[in-house]
Design a protein around this motif. Structure first.
Motif, PDB file in Angstrom:
ATOM      1  N   LEU A  90       0.845  -1.198   0.000  1.00 54.55           N
ATOM      2  CA  LEU A  90       0.000   0.000   0.000  1.00 54.55           C
ATOM      3  C   LEU A  90       0.875   1.240   0.000  1.00 54.55           C
ATOM      4  N   ILE A  91       0.762   1.988  -1.084  1.00 50.99           N
ATOM      5  CA  ILE A  91       1.564   3.205  -1.213  1.00 50.99           C
ATOM      6  C   ILE A  91       0.937   4.295  -0.339  1.00 50.99           C
ATOM      7  N   TYR A  92       1.752   4.946   0.483  1.00 49.30           N
ATOM      8  CA  TYR A  92       1.217   5.959   1.403  1.00 49.30           C
ATOM      9  C   TYR A  92       2.011   7.256   1.407  1.00 49.30           C
ATOM     10  N   ARG A  93       3.117   7.293   0.697  1.00 49.54           N
ATOM     11  CA  ARG A  93       4.001   8.458   0.796  1.00 49.54           C
ATOM     12  C   ARG A  93       4.665   8.736  -0.544  1.00 49.54           C
ATOM     13  N   ILE A  94       4.710  10.008  -0.920  1.00 49.99           N
ATOM     14  CA  ILE A  94       5.490  10.409  -2.096  1.00 49.99           C
ATOM     15  C   ILE A  94       6.349  11.603  -1.692  1.00 49.99           C
ATOM     16  N   ALA A  95       7.650  11.495  -1.925  1.00 52.31           N
ATOM     17  CA  ALA A  95       8.599  12.565  -1.564  1.00 52.31           C
ATOM     18  C   ALA A  95       8.437  12.987  -0.102  1.00 52.31           C
ATOM     19  N   GLY A  96       8.258  12.013   0.757  1.00 53.74           N
ATOM     20  CA  GLY A  96       8.200  12.286   2.194  1.00 53.74           C
ATOM     21  C   GLY A  96       6.861  12.805   2.698  1.00 53.74           C
ATOM     22  N   GLU A  97       5.914  13.018   1.784  1.00 53.34           N
ATOM     23  CA  GLU A  97       4.608  13.584   2.166  1.00 53.34           C
ATOM     24  C   GLU A  97       3.507  12.544   1.989  1.00 53.34           C
ATOM     25  N   PRO A  98       2.391  12.727   2.733  1.00 52.27           N
ATOM     26  CA  PRO A  98       1.257  11.817   2.549  1.00 52.27           C
ATOM     27  C   PRO A  98       0.772  11.831   1.091  1.00 52.27           C
ATOM     28  N   LEU A  99       0.296  10.695   0.640  1.00 54.72           N
ATOM     29  CA  LEU A  99      -0.237  10.572  -0.715  1.00 54.72           C
ATOM     30  C   LEU A  99      -1.497  11.437  -0.835  1.00 54.72           C
ATOM     31  N   THR A 100      -1.530  12.323  -1.797  1.00 53.48           N
ATOM     32  CA  THR A 100      -2.708  13.172  -1.976  1.00 53.48           C
ATOM     33  C   THR A 100      -3.797  12.395  -2.728  1.00 53.48           C
ATOM     34  N   PRO A 101      -5.041  12.870  -2.652  1.00 51.59           N
ATOM     35  CA  PRO A 101      -6.114  12.200  -3.402  1.00 51.59           C
ATOM     36  C   PRO A 101      -5.814  12.133  -4.909  1.00 51.59           C
ATOM     37  N   GLU A 102      -5.117  13.124  -5.432  1.00 53.11           N
ATOM     38  CA  GLU A 102      -4.775  13.114  -6.865  1.00 53.11           C
ATOM     39  C   GLU A 102      -3.903  11.911  -7.215  1.00 53.11           C
ATOM     40  N   LYS A 103      -3.138  11.453  -6.237  1.00 48.23           N
ATOM     41  CA  LYS A 103      -2.248  10.299  -6.451  1.00 48.23           C
ATOM     42  C   LYS A 103      -2.864   9.005  -5.921  1.00 48.23           C
ATOM     43  N   GLY A 104      -4.145   9.091  -5.526  1.00 49.48           N
ATOM     44  CA  GLY A 104      -4.808   7.880  -5.041  1.00 49.48           C
ATOM     45  C   GLY A 104      -4.785   7.726  -3.531  1.00 49.48           C
ATOM     46  N   GLY A 105      -4.346   8.790  -2.825  1.00 48.83           N
ATOM     47  CA  GLY A 105      -4.273   8.734  -1.364  1.00 48.83           C
ATOM     48  C   GLY A 105      -5.654   8.761  -0.724  1.00 48.83           C
ATOM     49  N   PRO A 106      -5.738   8.414   0.563  1.00 44.35           N
ATOM     50  CA  PRO A 106      -4.597   8.268   1.497  1.00 44.35           C
ATOM     51  C   PRO A 106      -3.720   7.031   1.263  1.00 44.35           C
ATOM     52  N   LEU A 107      -4.341   5.917   0.837  1.00 39.90           N
ATOM     53  CA  LEU A 107      -3.535   4.734   0.543  1.00 39.90           C
ATOM     54  C   LEU A 107      -3.946   4.180  -0.798  1.00 39.90           C
ATOM     55  N   ARG A 108      -2.961   3.700  -1.491  1.00 39.63           N
ATOM     56  CA  ARG A 108      -3.236   3.103  -2.792  1.00 39.63           C
ATOM     57  C   ARG A 108      -2.726   1.669  -2.792  1.00 39.63           C
ATOM     58  N   PHE A 109      -3.660   0.762  -2.980  1.00 38.26           N
ATOM     59  CA  PHE A 109      -3.317  -0.666  -2.961  1.00 38.26           C
ATOM     60  C   PHE A 109      -2.673  -1.044  -4.280  1.00 38.26           C
ATOM     61  N   TYR A 110      -1.663  -1.919  -4.214  1.00 35.07           N
ATOM     62  CA  TYR A 110      -1.005  -2.340  -5.452  1.00 35.07           C
ATOM     63  C   TYR A 110      -0.560  -3.795  -5.396  1.00 35.07           C
ATOM     64  N   ILE A 111      -0.956  -4.552  -6.402  1.00 39.63           N
ATOM     65  CA  ILE A 111      -0.544  -5.951  -6.530  1.00 39.63           C
ATOM     66  C   ILE A 111       0.401  -6.041  -7.727  1.00 39.63           C
ATOM     67  N   PRO A 112       1.673  -6.347  -7.506  1.00 39.86           N
ATOM     68  CA  PRO A 112       2.547  -6.561  -8.658  1.00 39.86           C
ATOM     69  C   PRO A 112       2.024  -7.777  -9.437  1.00 39.86           C
ATOM     70  N   ASP A 113       2.175  -7.772 -10.735  1.00 37.87           N
ATOM     71  CA  ASP A 113       1.752  -8.906 -11.569  1.00 37.87           C
ATOM     72  C   ASP A 113       0.255  -9.195 -11.487  1.00 37.87           C
ATOM     73  N   HIS A 114      -0.552  -8.163 -11.370  1.00 36.60           N
ATOM     74  CA  HIS A 114      -2.003  -8.344 -11.372  1.00 36.60           C
ATOM     75  C   HIS A 114      -2.468  -8.785 -12.761  1.00 36.60           C
ATOM     76  N   ALA A 115      -3.613  -9.440 -12.782  1.00 39.92           N
ATOM     77  CA  ALA A 115      -4.189  -9.851 -14.069  1.00 39.92           C
ATOM     78  C   ALA A 115      -4.812  -8.644 -14.768  1.00 39.92           C
ATOM     79  N   ALA A 116      -5.085  -8.780 -16.063  1.00 31.15           N
ATOM     80  CA  ALA A 116      -5.753  -7.707 -16.798  1.00 31.15           C
ATOM     81  C   ALA A 116      -7.154  -7.498 -16.222  1.00 31.15           C
TER      82      ALA A 116
END
Ligand SMILES: Nc1nc2c(c(=O)[nH]1)N[C@H]1C(S)=C(S)[C@@H](COP(=O)(O)O)O[C@H]1N2
Ligand SMILES: [Mo]
Length: 162
Positions: A90-116
């Motif tokens: 779960l991505i939560y930080r960009i450049a030391g700052e909380p993830l903004t809504p524009e970047k999918g914050g507060p948390l952005r879930f990510y699965i490497p190798d997800h299916a289409a």
């Protein structure tokens, strides 16, 4: 600065929690991913592993599904826990700052190798943005990901952030 709760984690766990940005940043280094571009060159920022969060809340063995809830746009996914438990983050930080809504914050879930998109329960559509609630359940929980191509395309048309 007041530390607001960014994400709640509850359900089939021994220790439900509400986590602030500092709580996330203070999770042990072994559960931190510094610079997620090593997994996906199109992604930036830092993350905590799902395994680290599950350790923190002491997930129960009965938990078999992972619910990812985004109140911001009422988007919800419930996926089998087993296949993602040791690789999702779960991505939560960009450049030391909380993830903004524009970047999918507060948390952005990510699965490497997800299916289409909609080829599997664990597909790209399950990479939920704006996650503010993570829920562990025995049975599959609420999921309103688009079911067919038309609904899916309509959703992508409406999406601003990537
Ligand atoms: N909160 C939220 N998360 C979401 C969506 C959404 O509409 N809302 N769309 C999903 C779908 S269908 C896809 S394919 C991916 C797209 O991610 P991207 O915007 O980074 O390309 O986000 C997923 N996560
Ligand atoms: Mo999707």
């Amino acid at each position: 600065m007041a530390q607001e709760i960014l994400v709640k984690i509850d359900g089939e766990v021994e220790r439900p929690v509400g986590l602030t940005f500092d709580d996330l940043a203070n999770i042990a280094a072994e559960y931190q991913i510094i610079d997620v571009s090593q997994y996906d060159p199109q992604r930036t920022g830092d993350a905590v592993t799902l395994a680290g969060l599950l350790e923190l809340v002491q997930v129960r063995t009965a938990a078999e599904h992972l619910g990812l809830h985004a109140a911001a746009d009422n988007f919800h996914a419930s996926i089998p826990l087993g296949p993602v438990r040791d690789r999702a983050f779960l991505i939560y930080r960009i450049a030391g700052e909380p993830l903004t809504p524009e970047k999918g914050g507060p948390l952005r879930f990510y699965i490497p190798d997800h299916a289409a998109c909609h080829t599997d329960q664990i597909d790209e559509c399950a990479n939920v943005k704006f996650v503010d609630h993570i829920e562990l359940t025995v049975e599959r929980g609420y999921d309103n990901r688009p079911q067919d191509e038309e609904a899916h395309e309509a959703l992508h048309r409406d999406q601003q952030s990537s």
